[in-house]
Motif scaffolding. Sequence first.
Motif, PDB file in Angstrom:
ATOM      1  N   ALA A 221       9.316  14.511   0.486  1.00 16.10           N
ATOM      2  CA  ALA A 221       8.176  13.748   0.847  1.00 16.10           C
ATOM      3  C   ALA A 221       8.471  12.150   0.639  1.00 16.10           C
ATOM      4  O   ALA A 221       7.999  11.283   1.360  1.00 16.10           O
ATOM      5  CB  ALA A 221       6.870  14.129   0.275  1.00 16.10           C
ATOM      6  N   ALA A 222       8.918  12.037  -0.649  1.00 13.51           N
ATOM      7  CA  ALA A 222       9.072  10.459  -1.157  1.00 13.51           C
ATOM      8  C   ALA A 222      10.294   9.955  -0.405  1.00 13.51           C
ATOM      9  O   ALA A 222      10.366   8.715   0.063  1.00 13.51           O
ATOM     10  CB  ALA A 222       9.612  10.659  -2.630  1.00 13.51           C
ATOM     11  N   PHE A 223      11.325  10.653   0.020  1.00 17.13           N
ATOM     12  CA  PHE A 223      12.330  10.143   0.879  1.00 17.13           C
ATOM     13  C   PHE A 223      11.921   9.654   2.065  1.00 17.13           C
ATOM     14  O   PHE A 223      12.368   8.643   2.625  1.00 17.13           O
ATOM     15  CB  PHE A 223      13.536  11.303   0.871  1.00 17.13           C
ATOM     16  CG  PHE A 223      14.448  10.961   2.249  1.00 17.13           C
ATOM     17  CD1 PHE A 223      15.488  10.069   2.037  1.00 17.13           C
ATOM     18  CD2 PHE A 223      14.424  11.838   3.209  1.00 17.13           C
ATOM     19  CE1 PHE A 223      16.344   9.662   2.874  1.00 17.13           C
ATOM     20  CE2 PHE A 223      15.410  11.601   4.169  1.00 17.13           C
ATOM     21  CZ  PHE A 223      16.339  10.687   4.189  1.00 17.13           C
ATOM     22  N   ILE A 224      11.092  10.543   2.694  1.00 19.70           N
ATOM     23  CA  ILE A 224      10.479  10.348   4.047  1.00 19.70           C
ATOM     24  C   ILE A 224       9.714   9.111   4.068  1.00 19.70           C
ATOM     25  O   ILE A 224       9.671   8.168   4.994  1.00 19.70           O
ATOM     26  CB  ILE A 224       9.702  11.620   4.616  1.00 19.70           C
ATOM     27  CG1 ILE A 224      10.931  12.618   4.810  1.00 19.70           C
ATOM     28  CG2 ILE A 224       9.042  11.126   5.958  1.00 19.70           C
ATOM     29  CD1 ILE A 224       9.975  14.028   5.192  1.00 19.70           C
ATOM     30  N   ASN A 225       8.642   8.914   3.147  1.00 19.30           N
ATOM     31  CA  ASN A 225       7.744   7.851   3.010  1.00 19.30           C
ATOM     32  C   ASN A 225       8.637   6.653   2.968  1.00 19.30           C
ATOM     33  O   ASN A 225       8.275   5.660   3.372  1.00 19.30           O
ATOM     34  CB  ASN A 225       6.598   8.033   1.929  1.00 19.30           C
ATOM     35  CG  ASN A 225       5.990   9.228   2.097  1.00 19.30           C
ATOM     36  OD1 ASN A 225       5.634   9.485   3.233  1.00 19.30           O
ATOM     37  ND2 ASN A 225       5.229   9.662   1.012  1.00 19.30           N
ATOM     38  N   GLN A 226       9.734   6.585   2.123  1.00 24.89           N
ATOM     39  CA  GLN A 226      10.681   5.260   1.950  1.00 24.89           C
ATOM     40  C   GLN A 226      11.167   4.992   3.272  1.00 24.89           C
ATOM     41  O   GLN A 226      11.322   4.090   3.709  1.00 24.89           O
ATOM     42  CB  GLN A 226      11.604   5.493   0.810  1.00 24.89           C
ATOM     43  CG  GLN A 226      12.556   4.456   0.482  1.00 24.89           C
ATOM     44  CD  GLN A 226      11.829   3.266   0.001  1.00 24.89           C
ATOM     45  OE1 GLN A 226      10.892   3.565  -0.954  1.00 24.89           O
ATOM     46  NE2 GLN A 226      12.089   2.012   0.757  1.00 24.89           N
ATOM     47  N   LEU A 227      11.834   6.226   4.002  1.00 27.90           N
ATOM     48  CA  LEU A 227      12.380   5.853   5.369  1.00 27.90           C
ATOM     49  C   LEU A 227      11.392   5.236   6.223  1.00 27.90           C
ATOM     50  O   LEU A 227      11.870   4.359   6.886  1.00 27.90           O
ATOM     51  CB  LEU A 227      12.931   7.040   5.723  1.00 27.90           C
ATOM     52  CG  LEU A 227      14.011   7.231   6.875  1.00 27.90           C
ATOM     53  CD1 LEU A 227      15.154   6.213   6.436  1.00 27.90           C
ATOM     54  CD2 LEU A 227      14.218   8.527   7.287  1.00 27.90           C
TER      55      LEU A 227
END
Length: 248
Positions: free
Chosen positions: A33-39
């Motif tokens: 989820a953190a990866f997607i939000n950063q992306l």
Amino acid sequence: MFFKGKSDQRPFDDVVLDGIDLDIEGGGGTGYAAFINQLRSHYNSDKSKKYYIAGAPQCPYPDSYLGAALNSAWFDMVFVQFYNNYCGVDKYPAGFNYGDWDSWAKTKSANKNVRVFIGVPGAPSAASSGYVDGTTLDTIYKAVRSNYTSLGGIMTWDVSQARTSGLAKSIRTTLNSGKACSGGGGSGGTSSSGGSSSTGGGSSTGSSESSGEESSASIMAGSASLSVTVLNLAVSLSMTGLLSYVLF
């Protein structure tokens, strides 16, 4: 490497991809989820085009590895792998669980307009189990289209085997015979709560099929149709650990 950043190592030269597809089949579910939000934050900094994020969960609901991220991060589409499991297209009608994913799309997903694709093997050799022929898939697709509004189309793993087996041609005929799916991917954002885990398993997924061309994916959003090549649609991230950096 894959978007508009600078690197000496660009697998597709100057091509800028349209998005990322997360096919996670091991290593736990922490950090996605953190990866997607950063992306998404990188996506939002470029207004010249629209970028997408897709997921490829196993059909047992909720997915073991992407379950929490699917509930808390913004996905434009999910390519559910309805094969190699008890809930695949080969178990239609009693065991096929598209309804679980339609319910997720409408009640749990951060994006309430997320599109859910029926993921199938492109040939008998493409998966351990779950292959169905074009006639059977046509019946399943039309039943889903009649009963569930989250439907986005059909995905195959993989497109090369689907073309060789003839399934891609059958899928094109099926999709050309119907009407556009309602709804759309929506705009990027984040919200909602986390999810739990379940057992899955099976081979990885990658390419998508839909109307018009055998090597393209089409998402019908009202009267608008988005068509992008499989190569340009997604880079599949199959990994056994946390992805801790973004190559943008």
